[in-house]
Design a protein around this motif. Structure first.
Motif, PDB file in Angstrom:
ATOM      1  N   LEU A 162       0.834  -1.202   0.000  1.00 36.53           N
ATOM      2  CA  LEU A 162       0.000   0.000   0.000  1.00 36.53           C
ATOM      3  C   LEU A 162       0.871   1.255   0.000  1.00 36.53           C
ATOM      4  N   ARG A 163       1.932   1.246   0.774  1.00 36.35           N
ATOM      5  CA  ARG A 163       2.842   2.399   0.810  1.00 36.35           C
ATOM      6  C   ARG A 163       3.480   2.621  -0.555  1.00 36.35           C
ATOM      7  N   GLU A 164       3.917   1.538  -1.176  1.00 32.06           N
ATOM      8  CA  GLU A 164       4.542   1.655  -2.488  1.00 32.06           C
ATOM      9  C   GLU A 164       3.552   2.190  -3.512  1.00 32.06           C
ATOM     10  N   TRP A 165       2.305   1.757  -3.418  1.00 34.29           N
ATOM     11  CA  TRP A 165       1.275   2.232  -4.350  1.00 34.29           C
ATOM     12  C   TRP A 165       1.078   3.734  -4.199  1.00 34.29           C
ATOM     13  N   GLN A 166       1.021   4.216  -2.965  1.00 30.86           N
ATOM     14  CA  GLN A 166       0.818   5.649  -2.747  1.00 30.86           C
ATOM     15  C   GLN A 166       2.007   6.458  -3.239  1.00 30.86           C
ATOM     16  N   GLU A 167       3.220   5.934  -3.062  1.00 28.48           N
ATOM     17  CA  GLU A 167       4.428   6.689  -3.399  1.00 28.48           C
ATOM     18  C   GLU A 167       4.684   6.747  -4.898  1.00 28.48           C
ATOM     19  N   THR A 168       4.078   5.822  -5.673  1.00 27.61           N
ATOM     20  CA  THR A 168       4.295   5.798  -7.118  1.00 27.61           C
ATOM     21  C   THR A 168       3.236   6.663  -7.783  1.00 27.61           C
ATOM     22  N   GLU A 169       3.456   7.955  -7.782  1.00 24.34           N
ATOM     23  CA  GLU A 169       2.423   8.910  -8.187  1.00 24.34           C
ATOM     24  C   GLU A 169       1.978   8.709  -9.633  1.00 24.34           C
ATOM     25  N   ASP A 170       2.914   8.378 -10.533  1.00 28.39           N
ATOM     26  CA  ASP A 170       2.550   8.255 -11.938  1.00 28.39           C
ATOM     27  C   ASP A 170       1.669   7.038 -12.205  1.00 28.39           C
ATOM     28  N   LEU A 171       1.690   6.072 -11.287  1.00 30.18           N
ATOM     29  CA  LEU A 171       0.856   4.877 -11.454  1.00 30.18           C
ATOM     30  C   LEU A 171      -0.332   4.874 -10.494  1.00 30.18           C
ATOM     31  N   HIS A 172      -0.449   5.962  -9.726  1.00 29.72           N
ATOM     32  CA  HIS A 172      -1.425   6.004  -8.642  1.00 29.72           C
ATOM     33  C   HIS A 172      -2.845   5.726  -9.132  1.00 29.72           C
ATOM     34  N   GLN A 173      -3.265   6.396 -10.195  1.00 29.23           N
ATOM     35  CA  GLN A 173      -4.606   6.211 -10.714  1.00 29.23           C
ATOM     36  C   GLN A 173      -4.701   4.989 -11.625  1.00 29.23           C
ATOM     37  N   GLN A 174      -3.643   4.765 -12.401  1.00 26.64           N
ATOM     38  CA  GLN A 174      -3.654   3.652 -13.339  1.00 26.64           C
ATOM     39  C   GLN A 174      -3.859   2.313 -12.646  1.00 26.64           C
ATOM     40  N   TYR A 175      -3.252   2.170 -11.459  1.00 24.44           N
ATOM     41  CA  TYR A 175      -3.347   0.905 -10.741  1.00 24.44           C
ATOM     42  C   TYR A 175      -4.135   1.050  -9.442  1.00 24.44           C
ATOM     43  N   ARG A 176      -5.159   1.882  -9.469  1.00 22.30           N
ATOM     44  CA  ARG A 176      -5.993   2.092  -8.294  1.00 22.30           C
ATOM     45  C   ARG A 176      -6.613   0.786  -7.814  1.00 22.30           C
ATOM     46  N   GLY A 177      -6.929  -0.104  -8.757  1.00 20.70           N
ATOM     47  CA  GLY A 177      -7.525  -1.389  -8.391  1.00 20.70           C
ATOM     48  C   GLY A 177      -6.619  -2.214  -7.497  1.00 20.70           C
ATOM     49  N   ASP A 178      -5.290  -2.034  -7.625  1.00 24.00           N
ATOM     50  CA  ASP A 178      -4.364  -2.772  -6.776  1.00 24.00           C
ATOM     51  C   ASP A 178      -4.596  -2.427  -5.309  1.00 24.00           C
ATOM     52  N   ALA A 179      -4.766  -1.148  -5.021  1.00 16.74           N
ATOM     53  CA  ALA A 179      -4.997  -0.717  -3.644  1.00 16.74           C
ATOM     54  C   ALA A 179      -6.306  -1.304  -3.118  1.00 16.74           C
ATOM     55  N   GLN A 180      -7.324  -1.320  -3.958  1.00 18.87           N
ATOM     56  CA  GLN A 180      -8.600  -1.879  -3.519  1.00 18.87           C
ATOM     57  C   GLN A 180      -8.460  -3.363  -3.188  1.00 18.87           C
ATOM     58  N   HIS A 181      -7.720  -4.112  -4.006  1.00 18.55           N
ATOM     59  CA  HIS A 181      -7.518  -5.536  -3.730  1.00 18.55           C
ATOM     60  C   HIS A 181      -6.800  -5.732  -2.390  1.00 18.55           C
ATOM     61  N   LEU A 182      -5.846  -4.858  -2.101  1.00 19.92           N
ATOM     62  CA  LEU A 182      -5.114  -4.969  -0.846  1.00 19.92           C
ATOM     63  C   LEU A 182      -6.023  -4.687   0.342  1.00 19.92           C
ATOM     64  N   ILE A 183      -6.876  -3.676   0.230  1.00 20.08           N
ATOM     65  CA  ILE A 183      -7.830  -3.374   1.297  1.00 20.08           C
ATOM     66  C   ILE A 183      -8.822  -4.532   1.455  1.00 20.08           C
ATOM     67  N   GLU A 184      -9.273  -5.088   0.333  1.00 19.40           N
ATOM     68  CA  GLU A 184     -10.179  -6.241   0.397  1.00 19.40           C
ATOM     69  C   GLU A 184      -9.528  -7.407   1.126  1.00 19.40           C
ATOM     70  N   ASP A 185      -8.217  -7.590   0.923  1.00 12.97           N
ATOM     71  CA  ASP A 185      -7.520  -8.673   1.612  1.00 12.97           C
ATOM     72  C   ASP A 185      -7.478  -8.420   3.113  1.00 12.97           C
ATOM     73  N   LEU A 186      -7.274  -7.173   3.528  1.00 12.17           N
ATOM     74  CA  LEU A 186      -7.288  -6.855   4.948  1.00 12.17           C
ATOM     75  C   LEU A 186      -8.654  -7.154   5.565  1.00 12.17           C
ATOM     76  N   ILE A 187      -9.714  -6.837   4.821  1.00 10.58           N
ATOM     77  CA  ILE A 187     -11.063  -7.098   5.326  1.00 10.58           C
ATOM     78  C   ILE A 187     -11.327  -8.599   5.372  1.00 10.58           C
ATOM     79  N   PHE A 188     -10.840  -9.323   4.362  1.00  7.84           N
ATOM     80  CA  PHE A 188     -10.962 -10.786   4.375  1.00  7.84           C
ATOM     81  C   PHE A 188     -10.274 -11.370   5.609  1.00  7.84           C
ATOM     82  N   GLN A 189      -9.054 -10.915   5.885  1.00  8.67           N
ATOM     83  CA  GLN A 189      -8.346 -11.416   7.060  1.00  8.67           C
ATOM     84  C   GLN A 189      -9.105 -11.080   8.341  1.00  8.67           C
ATOM     85  N   SER A 190      -9.690  -9.886   8.382  1.00  6.74           N
ATOM     86  CA  SER A 190     -10.440  -9.472   9.565  1.00  6.74           C
ATOM     87  C   SER A 190     -11.648 -10.365   9.783  1.00  6.74           C
ATOM     88  N   HIS A 191     -12.389 -10.669   8.710  1.00  3.62           N
ATOM     89  CA  HIS A 191     -13.537 -11.564   8.822  1.00  3.62           C
ATOM     90  C   HIS A 191     -13.099 -12.965   9.244  1.00  3.62           C
TER      91      HIS A 191
END
Length: 260
Positions: free
Chosen positions: A110-139
């Motif tokens: 997630l940190r790397e995704w935020q820091e890579t500004e030129d890819l920030h929007q292009q790979y927005r789905g990557d961040a969502q998948h990572l958040i989904e994984d955190l929620i999966f682990q929580s459940h």
């Protein structure tokens, strides 16, 4: 059942002595988690209105239209995200994740995704998948706590694992220091950690170091001496001996076989 979520925003804040806002209310769900340091919080209208202290290894979930109050207790780096979801679902205010190695890896991506500004929007789905994984682990942790009495989570040992995970590659592990931090004896620490994780704190630390070493062997050109230093081993000879004993292959052999 885990709902479909839509990430609204994500932010990583580094080395803060205080939050910009001591409290706020959000339209969507919010997840707040410490990377380093600690903070205390309350959620107005939540299940528990007492102020609680949290640190790495724990995820805080605040439902929509609830006021989240938070105060930095120890210089803090943190992850914040807001998201919406379909259907009715619930999570506890605090979820303690047992797999802190996986959590640290997810946070790093997630940190790397935020820091890579030129890819920030292009790979927005990557961040969502990572958040989904955190929620999966929580459940998954919530389900295990409710349905598997034999695997009941020991919150204090979660803190112990998070402590080891965050420090063992930079510092020699001291069971006495860790036990004192947790407020228990060294013998209690070893017994409870073994029960929670199936291995001793020392073996867990070695597992963390070797996991880091495997990544460096495959993804970098670093020498064995440099890798040993980055992973908390005394020298390259000792690193090679431990790696070979635990993995059944030498570091050089592992690098040759698994580098793509």
């Amino acid at each position: 059942m885990i709902p479909n979520i839509q990430l609204t925003r994500y932010y990583y804040g580094e080395q803060r002595e205080q939050f910009s806002l001591a409290e706020d209310m959000y339209q969507g769900w919010v997840m707040l988690a410490a990377q380093d340091g600690s903070f205390s919080f309350t959620i107005d209208g939540g299940d528990d209105t007492k102020e609680q202290l949290t640190q790495f290894g724990e995820l805080i979930f605040c439902p929509p239209s609830h006021t989240l109050k938070r105060h930095v207790q120890q210089t803090l780096s943190f992850h914040f995200c807001e998201f919406t979801c379909s259907g009715d679902w619930t999570l506890p205010q605090v979820v303690r994740l047992k797999d802190v190695s996986r959590l640290r890896s997810t946070f790093q991506y997630l940190r790397e995704w935020q820091e890579t500004e030129d890819l920030h929007q292009q790979y927005r789905g990557d961040a969502q998948h990572l958040i989904e994984d955190l929620i999966f682990q929580s459940h998954r942790e919530q389900y295990k706590a409710q349905h598997n009495n034999a695997g009941t989570v020991d919150p204090l040992m979660n803190k112990a694992a998070a402590y080891i995970e965050s420090r063992t590659c930079e510092h020699e592990l001291s069971l006495q220091e860790l036990a004192a931090t947790l407020g228990i004896s060294s013998s209690q620490l070893t017994r409870r950690f073994q029960s929670a994780y199936g291995l001793s704190p020392v073996r867990f630390a070695t597992k963390v170091r070797l996991a880091r070493a495997r990544i460096l062997l495959v993804e970098t050109q670093d020498t064995l001496e440099n890798i040993a230093e980055q992973c908390g081993f005394q020298n390259a000879f000792y690193f090679s001996r431990v790696f070979s004993n635990q993995m059944g292959i030498s570091p050089s052999g592992y690098r040759k076989n698994y580098r793509v």
